[in-house]
Design an enzyme around this catalytic site. Structure first.
Site, PDB file in Angstrom:
ATOM      1  N   GLU A   1      18.520  -6.681  13.156  1.00  0.00           N
ATOM      2  CA  GLU A   1      19.396  -5.685  12.543  1.00  0.00           C
ATOM      3  C   GLU A   1      20.736  -5.761  13.268  1.00  0.00           C
ATOM      4  O   GLU A   1      20.800  -5.525  14.479  1.00  0.00           O
ATOM      5  CB  GLU A   1      18.796  -4.290  12.672  1.00  0.00           C
ATOM      6  CG  GLU A   1      17.381  -4.147  12.120  1.00  0.00           C
ATOM      7  CD  GLU A   1      17.359  -3.958  10.616  1.00  0.00           C
ATOM      8  OE1 GLU A   1      18.442  -3.692  10.037  1.00  0.00           O
ATOM      9  OE2 GLU A   1      16.269  -4.066  10.017  1.00  0.00           O
TER      10      GLU A   1
ATOM     11  N   GLU B   1     -29.973 -16.561 -18.661  1.00  0.00           N
ATOM     12  CA  GLU B   1     -30.759 -16.738 -19.878  1.00  0.00           C
ATOM     13  C   GLU B   1     -29.838 -17.360 -20.928  1.00  0.00           C
ATOM     14  O   GLU B   1     -28.816 -16.784 -21.296  1.00  0.00           O
ATOM     15  CB  GLU B   1     -31.296 -15.395 -20.362  1.00  0.00           C
ATOM     16  CG  GLU B   1     -32.121 -14.626 -19.334  1.00  0.00           C
ATOM     17  CD  GLU B   1     -33.552 -15.145 -19.220  1.00  0.00           C
ATOM     18  OE1 GLU B   1     -33.974 -15.920 -20.121  1.00  0.00           O
ATOM     19  OE2 GLU B   1     -34.243 -14.775 -18.258  1.00  0.00           O
TER      20      GLU B   1
END
Length: 1391
Positions: free
Chosen positions: A313, A775
């Site tokens: 900063e 299945e």
């Protein structure tokens, strides 16, 4: 960055980040911008801002003028189409150069924080102008690859207003109002944002991932401070929580470098108007401690990009007036330069292959004690920033032996050069490795230590030497940390092997559809395994009841080999023999994968990245009797014993009473012998994906949730979504009178109907594998004409389900000392009660749904490690763990490693033991062993001749010992097998194999003779067998009771004829010590074996018997407490687990009425047949040697035809015992001068005792875990120590050294000390008595003088009273000098 906390915590993002990386390919390549025009360059005035157009002109001008050191590129475009310019400044800027680390600065990420934009413009001008004139600048440019991006958010800058110090004009975010510093993947949070809303962020992420930057700075505004990772924490406290990264000390140092050179920042008091009281010590701060930021760029760089980044900063005012720019440049110039120069600290070097010197890309560099790794570039170079200190550093690469280098000294200033040369595993001539999948990686080490801390080790290695190890870390690591992988990680598996033909069109589909009979199926598998031998392997896992082979086809780019980090997958079909669609679909899938490998990208990727196993038929017997056209029947459903195989697996809620079937046993053993991750069991009769659990304790129809319910639903949906009919949820409307419905085509098993003994639950509960049941259709045995329809409906589903094996987490668990993988380590995910374990090489896979997790890795003898990781929406997150061994405790003092430096021979042995201890290690050994055998039952004379034959044919490794004679004068002999059988080698373990104690159970005799023959024949031909014989002394005593054997009846499974010796004595009830009342009744056979046990210091004994199928361990005595029971049971379990059926606990001995279900196939002997005087009890009590008894078959004397099968069942277990005898603990007891101490007592865990033998050596087998050792020797002080025992590693040698003798002047130290203490006590008491007497006398004398003085005073008073009437006397008294002595007074009175 500051001043926007409401935005920080309230910004809501909408879409998962997992879609970011797929868009990377849409961004396009980074194109260099060439310039022929060189307009006149203006002199920098430092008093104006450059808008986008002006910046573009300036940058192009500079790039055109300084072509020798500058190159301008755009890495992408902003939302509004502005270029994201990057200026590359280095010598030869258009080419990557090995040995030059990459640095970057990024500015103006928040569009209204403009100082960063301008100072980076000034910086690149400064570097370009100063090159060649300024020595510092010239060196920096020549040695560093510098990238400067002045503006990451040009759209936001254009909206900002000069003079706006607090960001009120909405220029902070991009044009889609997204804060770019909240849009990166986060380790502690699930960041969601539309990728099209942040093209700037996507471009920068791609840029970071593709380039291995080493150091970076992200420039902001709003205050004056340097902030370092981590920016957020798991708790997301708004502020005040210090979130420490593994390189915390290094980050603080780098931040200080910047702050110290900035006159405002270094004060720590920015005095910004918005917050004038805010201070930062030394001008730096931990990001999360300042305030919590999720999705920040600096953490992404560290966790995903090989790069350390901090955030600077620069000014209180975000967009200060232009007149302030010169001051800001002057404040930051030195900081910018000094920070860049720190890219050259730490350690740097190259990683190359040993054979040809080729660079190894993506090799991982690990620093012990620092939880963050880096990886090499495509040139093999690496840069690891470190503070000054001493470090242990390891390089690992896939397919290569890890290379540790200890005590690397890092000094201040320039980086230490450290190069690695890695040797390929199993090959002294390594080749350059293939490109690996492009996944991000996480590596976790044990301690969170300052990077300046040293990691001590007892070993040393030259930096160019190769390390001895058996495993390497996963090389797909591109950046190592504890964070989640970004969804950009895509599998880049189409490498040199299996590259895709770009001219290919659509995938080739199966050509013919038909029902395959057994012979047809076998020919089909043989055909494809032959035609596509480079990617296939056909093998069987056993036989059905009727002897049909259970075939499996493996499809992988390296068939027959488990590749490190590659998951294994399986499909199983036709479990119910009349449900045939799965069988045919799997044959179609085999054809599809083979024909499209190298042609179709998807297939090629799957085969290259997955080891796929396909079993088309689990129930061939049932299939043979099934009927074509069967819709819902049951003929052929069960196996030929009429058992339903999907009700035949051990169950957690209900005891399965049916005997385990051969098909079930084969699949169970197969499932445990491979590190399967995901599996599907294909059935028929409905249309749905069914996931665990299949049952519940109440045996009712209700949802039975597993701990991984979300994962099971995820993988189930992956299948059903690709099958439109299944996904609709209406499976069989024309057949189902109840109109069964499944939402999305999936269902929980128990919510559908209860199944006990199902295969999918068994897989989940007993292996690392997740299995579902699919299945496939309402017709169980449809007509051939319908088969193409089934393929069309399920092809995409079958492929998509395989893809699911690459979801969740994967990685390595590594030993910090040598970089080798740790087998059987446990990975636990918080909140999910289902741990998984690592494979033999230390790799693991953990299926998980996308989100963040906290996970822990642990292993016996190691410190546990925990970390956070996030699973991406697509692909896998790589999380590696590096564990440190628990320190040894010697007499209360902690040491890092008590093992002495090993010679190469011992290292080779340890590597072999670790290899053979793996799940498939012995299987591979057996496959490579010569096995021609001719089995028959041999009587006494043939046994003797066979043993003499072995001795005559292999005299260099055998010795025949005549131990004594039986009652009927038959010689009882033992064969010793060793590389030097005539010389005692005390450091080698001794193992005893015994059989024939009961003459009516001769199977053990034949197995041991065959075992001896296999060992001798393979000596010198098989490397592993040769090494085991060289390092072990093997005694084989095939027949203790030759007299009884002569009487035994062949093929009689229950006869007791021949069980006893010639006197009718059961020899296994005749082993009594000298103190026993039965000692005088010993049989000659018993005495022979007792002498052998007591004269030889055996480490382990294995006795073979018959009449059941289990293993027992001591004691046979009914009430004897068992010391070291954990170890004894462990040894018995090891044997049973390596037997194909024994570990299942189903003895199946109906002939003798024995119980059939024994946990793990192991029992304490007294629980089986309690009796006194057993051989195993004597071995433990008097030989200090553990012995287990193996009952090899239910039939005591089975038919000769059974011998090959019995040998096949037991050979692996017998070999395992040769491996186990090298484990546990071994050591040397010596005095402080290094002289061995013989006869020292080693007490293990306060119970079991062994003695040190010749050379001070001792050895004891122990179960895996931490154990206490106490050592006592005559004349020395007791020593104590803690040791860790691994089930996969050979025993390490520990040194027990007595520091001081326990004798003083030839007397025991305790006696001398006690005598001295008593003497001192007596002296003190005497002195006290004398003092008291003297004191009493002194008091009496003082009392006498006191009384005399009192009498004198009384006399004076009387004289004075008598003379009161005399004036003279009064006058004399009145004028008397008080100073006069008493004598003078008396004299005067007399006058």
């Amino acid at each position: 960055m500051s001043g926007q906390r409401a935005i920080h915590f309230c910004l809501v993002l909408k879409y998962p980040l997992s879609v970011f990386f797929p868009l990377f390919v849409l961004i396009g390549s980074i194109n260099s911008v060439s310039f022929t025009e060189q307009p006149g360059e203006e002199v920098e005035t430092y008093d104006k801002y450059y808008n986008y157009d002006e910046l573009t002109v300036l940058l192009k001008s500079l790039a055109g003028k300084y072509t020798n050191i500058a190159n301008l590129t755009s890495i992408g475009r902003s939302v509004e189409g502005r270029e994201l310019w990057v200026m590359r400044i280095t010598r030869d800027p258009t080419a990557d150069t090995p040995g030059k680390p990459k640095f970057k600065y990024v500015g103006n990420m928040h569009g209204d924080e403009t100082v960063s934009r301008q100072v980076l413009i000034y910086l690149l001008e400064y570097l370009l102008h100063g090159y060649g004139d300024d020595q510092r600048v010239t060196e920096l440019v020549n040695t560093t690859d510098i990238y400067i991006m002045p503006s990451m958010n040009p759209d936001g800058f254009e909206k900002s207003v000069e003079g706006d110090c607090t960001g009120e004009n909405e220029g902070r975010s991009n044009a889609k109002n997204i804060d770019l510093n909240r849009s990166f993947p986060d380790q502690f949070d699930n960041i969601q944002v539309k990728p099209e809303d942040i093209p700037e962020g996507i471009a920068v992420m791609k840029w970071i991932v593709e380039n291995k930057f080493v150091l970076s700075g992200n420039l902001h505004g709003g205050t004056v401070v340097a902030s370092y990772p981590y920016d957020d924490s798991p708790s997301h406290d708004e502020e005040g929580f210090y979130s420490r990264s593994p390189d915390d000390a290094l980050f603080k140092y780098l931040a200080r470098v910047y702050a110290e050179n900035n006159p405002v920042m270094k004060t720590g008091q920015p005095k910004c108007k918005e917050n004038p009281s805010e201070t930062f010590k030394d001008g730096i701060t931990n990001g999360a401690k300042w305030y919590d930021v999720s999705g920040g760029m600096q953490d992404f760089n560290y966790l995903k990009g090989n790069c350390l980044e901090i955030t600077m900063e620069l000014s209180c005012c975000k967009y200060p007036p232009a007149w302030a720019l010169k001051t800001e440049w002057e404040n930051n110039r030195e900081s910018l330069l000094a920070y860049m120069e720190k890219i050259h600290i730490g350690v740097r070097g190259f990683v190359n292959a040993a054979r040809n010197g080729a660079p190894l890309a993506e090799a991982v560099i690990m620093v012990a004690g620092v939880n963050h790794n880096v990886s090499t570039t495509r040139f093999g170079d690496y840069y690891r920033l470190l503070l000054p200190g001493t470090y242990n550093i390891t390089a690992v690469a896939p397919g290569y032996i890890p290379m540790p280098v200890v005590k690397v000294n890092v000094k201040e200033g320039k980086a230490t050069e450290l190069n690695f040369t890695l040797v390929a595993e199993g090959d002294d001539n390594p080749t350059t490795p293939l490109t690996t999948e492009n996944s991000t990686a996480t590596t976790i080490n044990t301690a969170s230590a300052d990077s300046s801390a040293s990691a001590d080790s007892s070993a040393s290695a030259d930096s160019s030497a190769s390390a001895d190890s058996s495993a390497s870390a996963d090389s797909s690591a591109s950046a190592d940390s504890s964070a989640s992988a970004d969804s950009s990680a895509s599998a880049d598996s189409n490498t040199s092997k299996g590259s895709v033909n770009q001219e290919s069109s659509l995938p080739v589909q199966p050509q013919k559809f038909r029902h395959h009979t057994l012979s047809d199926m076998e020919l089909f598998l043989e055909k494809f395994s032959t035609e596509y031998s480079s990617i296939t392997r056909r093998y069987d896992i056993g036989r059905s009841v009727q002897g049909r082979l259970l075939w499996v086809m493996e499809i992988s780019d390296n068939p027959g080999v488990h590749e490190l980090g590659e998951p294994e997958f399986k499909y199983i079909g036709n479990m119910h023999g009349n449900e045939v669609v799965g069988r045919e679909l799997l044959l179609n899938l085999i054809e599809y994968l083979c024909r499209n490998y190298g042609r179709d990208p998807e297939v090629t990727e799957l085969v290259n990245s997955t080891r796929i196993h396909i079993m088309p038929c689990m129930n061939p017997d049932g299939y043979e009797i099934s009927q074509k056209g069967d819709i819902s029947g049951i003929q052929g459903r069960n196996n030929s014993n009429n058992f339903d195989l999907n009700r035949n697996f051990p169950d957690r809620f209900k005891f399965v009473t049916d005997p385990l079937q051969p098909e079930t046993i084969a699949v169970m053993n197969w499932s445990k012998s491979h590190p399967f991750v995901l599996s599907a069991n294909l059935h028929g009769g409905s249309l749905v994906v069914n996931y665990p659990y299949d049952d519940n304790p109440e045996d009712g129809i209700r949802y039975s949730r597993s701990p991984d319910d979300d994962v099971f639903k995820m993988v189930s949906l992956a299948y059903s979504k690709e099958n439109a009919k299944m996904h609709s949820g209406h499976p069989c409307p024309e057949m189902d009178s109840f109109q069964e419905k499944f939402e999305d085509g999936i269902t929980n098993g128990a919510a559908w109907y209860n199944v006990h003994g199902g295969m999918q639950d068994w897989n989940y509960l007993n292996t690392n594998c997740f299995e579902v049941t699919i299945e496939l259709g309402c017709y169980k045995y449809p007509l051939e004409a319908d088969l193409p329809k089934y393929w069309d409906e399920n092809r995409r589903s079958l492929l998509q389900f395989i893809h699911q094996v690459h979801r969740g987490l994967k990685g390595m668990v590594i030993d910090s000392k040598d970089g080798s993988g740790i087998p059987n380590a446990t990975i636990i995910v918080d909140g999910i009660d289902h741990p998984i374990t690592t494979n033999i090489a230390g790799d693991y896979w953990r299926l998980l749904v996308p989100k963040s997790y906290h996970l822990t890795a642990s292993a016996q003898g190691y410190k546990s490690v925990s970390t956070y990781a996030s699973v991406p929406n697509e692909g896998v997150e790589i999380v590696n763990f590096t564990l440190t061994r628990i320190s040894t405790n010697i007499n209360g003092k902690m040491t890092d490693d008590s093992s002495p430096v090993q010679d190469p021979r011992m290292k080779e042995l340890q590597s072999l033991i670790k290899q053979l201890s793996g799940e498939s290690g012995l299987d591979e050994l057996i496959e490579n062993t010569l096995t021609q055998s001719s089995f028959r039952y041999r009587k006494y004379s043939e046994v003797s001749q066979f043993m003499r034959g072995l001795n005559l044919n292999f005299p260099e490794i055998t010795s025949l010992h005549r131990l004594g004679q039986s009652v009927e004068y038959r010689v009882i002999g033992a064969l010793e097998i060793s590389n030097n059988p005539k010389v005692q080698e005390p450091s080698e373990p001794k193992i005893r194999f015994v059989a024939g104690i009961h003459g009516n159970a001769p199977v053990g005799t034949e197995l041991l003779l065959e075992f001896a023959a296999r060992l001798c024949i393979n000596y010198g031909k098989n490397e592993a067998i040769t090494r085991l014989i060289n390092e072990t002394r093997i005694f084989i005593l095939p027949s203790i009771n030759p007299d009884g054997r002569e009487l035994a009846v062949e093929k009689d499974c229950t006869s007791t004829v021949g069980m006893t010796n010639a006197r009718g004595k059961d020899l296994d009830s005749n082993f009594f010590g000298n103190t026993s009342q039965h000692a005088g009744d010993l049989e000659p056979e018993t005495q022979i074996v007792m002498n052998l046990i007591q004269e030889e210091s055996f480490t382990l004994s294995v006795a073979l018997d018959g009449g059941s199928l289990l293993v027992t361990y001591p004691y046979d005595k009914p009430v004897q407490p068992v010391e070291n029971e954990e170890t004894l049971r462990y040894l018995a379990t090891v044997y049973a687990n390596n037997h194909p059926t024994m570990h299942l606990g189903n003895t199946g001995c109906s002939n003798n009425g024995q119980v059939s279900n024994i946990p793990d196939g192991v029992l304490r002997a007294a629980e089986w047949h309690s009796h006194m005087g057993s051989m195993k009890d004597f071995s433990v009590d008097f030989g200090h040697c553990p012995e287990i008894t193996v009952y090899t078959s239910c039939c005591l004397f089975p038919p000769i035809e059974r011998l090959p099968t019995l040998w096949k069942e037991n050979r692996k277990s017998l070999l395992r015992m040769l491996v186990e005898v090298h484990k546990g603990v071994r050591g040397i007891v010596m005095d402080k001068k290094g002289k061995p101490i013989v006869g020292a007592v080693i007490v293990l865990n306060g119970g079991l005792r062994v003695l040190s033998g010749e050379g001070g050596f001792f050895r004891a087998l122990l179960a895996p875990g931490i154990h206490n050792i106490e050592v006592v020797a005559d004349g020395y002080q007791q020593q104590s120590q803690k040791v860790s025992v691994s089930q996969f590693e050979a025993a390490s040698t520990i040194i027990i050294q007595f520091d001081m003798e326990n004798n003083i002047f030839g007397l025991p130290r305790e006696l001398v000390v006690a005598s001295a203490a008593a003497a001192m006590t007596a002296l003190v008491i005497t002195a006290c008595i004398i003092w008291c007497v003297c004191l009493a006398k002194s008091n009496r004398q003082k009392d006498g003088f006191h009384r005399l003085r009192q009498h004198c005073d009384d006399y004076d008073d009387e004289v004075r009273l008598m003379s009161m009437g005399s004036k003279k006397s009064l006058l004399n008294h009145e004028f008397q000098d008080d100073s006069e002595s008493d004598e003078d007074t008396l004299y005067t009175n007399k006058l």
